[in-house]
Design a protein around this motif. Structure first.
Motif, PDB file in Angstrom:
ATOM      1  N   SER A 116       0.839  -1.196   0.000  1.00  0.00           N
ATOM      2  CA  SER A 116       0.000   0.000   0.000  1.00  0.00           C
ATOM      3  C   SER A 116       0.875   1.248   0.000  1.00  0.00           C
ATOM      4  O   SER A 116       1.870   1.321   0.736  1.00  0.00           O
ATOM      5  N   PHE A 117       0.488   2.221  -0.843  1.00  0.00           N
ATOM      6  CA  PHE A 117       1.159   3.519  -0.872  1.00  0.00           C
ATOM      7  C   PHE A 117       0.120   4.593  -0.628  1.00  0.00           C
ATOM      8  O   PHE A 117      -0.894   4.668  -1.329  1.00  0.00           O
ATOM      9  N   LEU A 118       0.358   5.429   0.381  1.00  0.00           N
ATOM     10  CA  LEU A 118      -0.567   6.490   0.744  1.00  0.00           C
ATOM     11  C   LEU A 118       0.137   7.835   0.595  1.00  0.00           C
ATOM     12  O   LEU A 118       1.282   7.997   1.040  1.00  0.00           O
ATOM     13  N   ILE A 119      -0.542   8.788  -0.040  1.00  0.00           N
ATOM     14  CA  ILE A 119       0.046  10.098  -0.285  1.00  0.00           C
ATOM     15  C   ILE A 119      -0.008  10.924   1.001  1.00  0.00           C
ATOM     16  O   ILE A 119      -1.081  11.159   1.571  1.00  0.00           O
ATOM     17  N   ARG A 120       1.135  11.359   1.450  1.00  0.00           N
ATOM     18  CA  ARG A 120       1.244  11.984   2.781  1.00  0.00           C
ATOM     19  C   ARG A 120       0.433  13.270   2.887  1.00  0.00           C
ATOM     20  O   ARG A 120      -0.083  13.590   3.960  1.00  0.00           O
ATOM     21  N   ASP A 121       0.325  14.012   1.810  1.00  0.00           N
ATOM     22  CA  ASP A 121      -0.400  15.287   1.866  1.00  0.00           C
ATOM     23  C   ASP A 121      -1.901  15.116   2.042  1.00  0.00           C
ATOM     24  O   ASP A 121      -2.593  16.052   2.462  1.00  0.00           O
ATOM     25  N   THR A 122      -2.425  13.948   1.695  1.00  0.00           N
ATOM     26  CA  THR A 122      -3.884  13.796   1.662  1.00  0.00           C
ATOM     27  C   THR A 122      -4.419  12.743   2.613  1.00  0.00           C
ATOM     28  O   THR A 122      -5.639  12.589   2.734  1.00  0.00           O
ATOM     29  N   VAL A 123      -3.542  12.023   3.307  1.00  0.00           N
ATOM     30  CA  VAL A 123      -3.992  10.906   4.139  1.00  0.00           C
ATOM     31  C   VAL A 123      -3.952  11.289   5.617  1.00  0.00           C
ATOM     32  O   VAL A 123      -3.121  12.095   6.043  1.00  0.00           O
ATOM     33  N   GLY A 124      -4.872  10.716   6.395  1.00  0.00           N
ATOM     34  CA  GLY A 124      -4.890  10.912   7.834  1.00  0.00           C
ATOM     35  C   GLY A 124      -4.495   9.642   8.558  1.00  0.00           C
ATOM     36  O   GLY A 124      -4.384   8.566   7.955  1.00  0.00           O
ATOM     37  N   LEU A 125      -4.300   9.748   9.860  1.00  0.00           N
ATOM     38  CA  LEU A 125      -3.872   8.586  10.642  1.00  0.00           C
ATOM     39  C   LEU A 125      -4.920   7.475  10.640  1.00  0.00           C
ATOM     40  O   LEU A 125      -4.585   6.295  10.714  1.00  0.00           O
ATOM     41  N   GLN A 141      -3.669  -1.164  -1.025  1.00  0.00           N
ATOM     42  CA  GLN A 141      -4.191   0.140  -1.394  1.00  0.00           C
ATOM     43  C   GLN A 141      -3.157   0.861  -2.251  1.00  0.00           C
ATOM     44  O   GLN A 141      -2.104   1.264  -1.763  1.00  0.00           O
ATOM     45  N   LEU A 142      -3.469   0.991  -3.544  1.00  0.00           N
ATOM     46  CA  LEU A 142      -2.610   1.738  -4.460  1.00  0.00           C
ATOM     47  C   LEU A 142      -3.495   2.626  -5.320  1.00  0.00           C
ATOM     48  O   LEU A 142      -4.554   2.178  -5.773  1.00  0.00           O
TER      49      LEU A 142
END
Length: 230
Positions: A116-125, A141-142
């Motif tokens: 899974s790769f999550l975009i740091r600017d748009t993701v929450g904890l 999750q990609l």
């Protein structure tokens, strides 16, 4: 004639339904470039239901590794690579949170266990916690464009492997083994990477050497390099 109730008596009243035992917590090894980020993520995950964070150094006891970074670097990819080849049958699932990732880095990270790769600017904890629990159960999750790129690249790799096999007389699995030999891995390490037994890897090498009329595995690697298979 027998009348009345049977001698078995009445069944005792049913008790309250038994609740299913809670699922084991997802143990997450937290990796970050700085201590503040690592400690902050660990503290929040500690309060998240179903998750138990642990220090990055304890990753062998974890179910999933979480990497948090501003950018993806060769150092970070090298750390991911350390999750395989250490006696494990398969790579440990990795969830990566970063601002961006290149196509080359994505392919490399997937080889090392990224699910899974999550975009740091748009993701929450909360989304990170969900991705970690899903990673433990085998889900991924990609972003859509990344999935399409991976599919395209895998098709190209398969076609390239078919072309190489036809030109060199080496099967795809044999090419994989020879490439790892060329990288300096021994048979135990190759077996771990490919999830085969050590005996199977030795058999593959022996078959190549015998079929091509070579003397040893060094000549087999040289043959692969000379024919462009490696």
């Amino acid at each position: 004639m027998i009348t009345g109730t049977s001698g078995l008596g009445h069944a005792p009243p049913a008790g309250p339904p038994q609740e299913a035992p809670p699922a084991p917590a997802c143990i997450v090894a937290v990796h970050a470039a700085d201590r503040v980020t690592a400690d902050g993520a660990s503290a929040w995950l500690q309060a998240s239901p179903g998750i138990t964070p642990t220090d990055a150094s304890q990753w062998r006891d974890a179910d999933v590794s979480l990497f948090i970074a501003s950018e993806v670097t060769d150092v970070l990819l090298h750390a991911m690579r350390g999750r395989i080849g250490c006696g494990e049958d398969v790579a440990q699932p990795i969830v990566l949170v970063a601002h961006s990732i290149t196509d080359r880095q994505l392919l490399t990270a997937v080889d090392y266990g990224l699910v899974s790769f999550l975009i740091r600017d748009t993701v929450g904890l909360r989304e990170i916690a969900d991705a970690l629990i899903e990673a433990k159960s085998g889900k991924s999750q990609l972003p859509g464009p990344m999935i399409r790129h991976l599919i395209s690249e895998m098709r190209a790799r398969r076609q390239s492997m078919d072309d190489i096999s036809g030109r060199t007389g080496l099967q795809a699995r044999e090419i994989q083994v020879l490439r790892m030999l060329a990288e300096g891995l021994d048979t135990n390490e190759i077996a771990s990477r490919l999830n085969y037994s050590d005996r199977t890897i030795k058999g593959i090498i022996h078959d190549v050497v015998k079929r091509l009329g070579l003397r040893n595995r060094i000549q087999a690697v040289a043959y692969g390099l000379r024919t462009g298979a490696l």
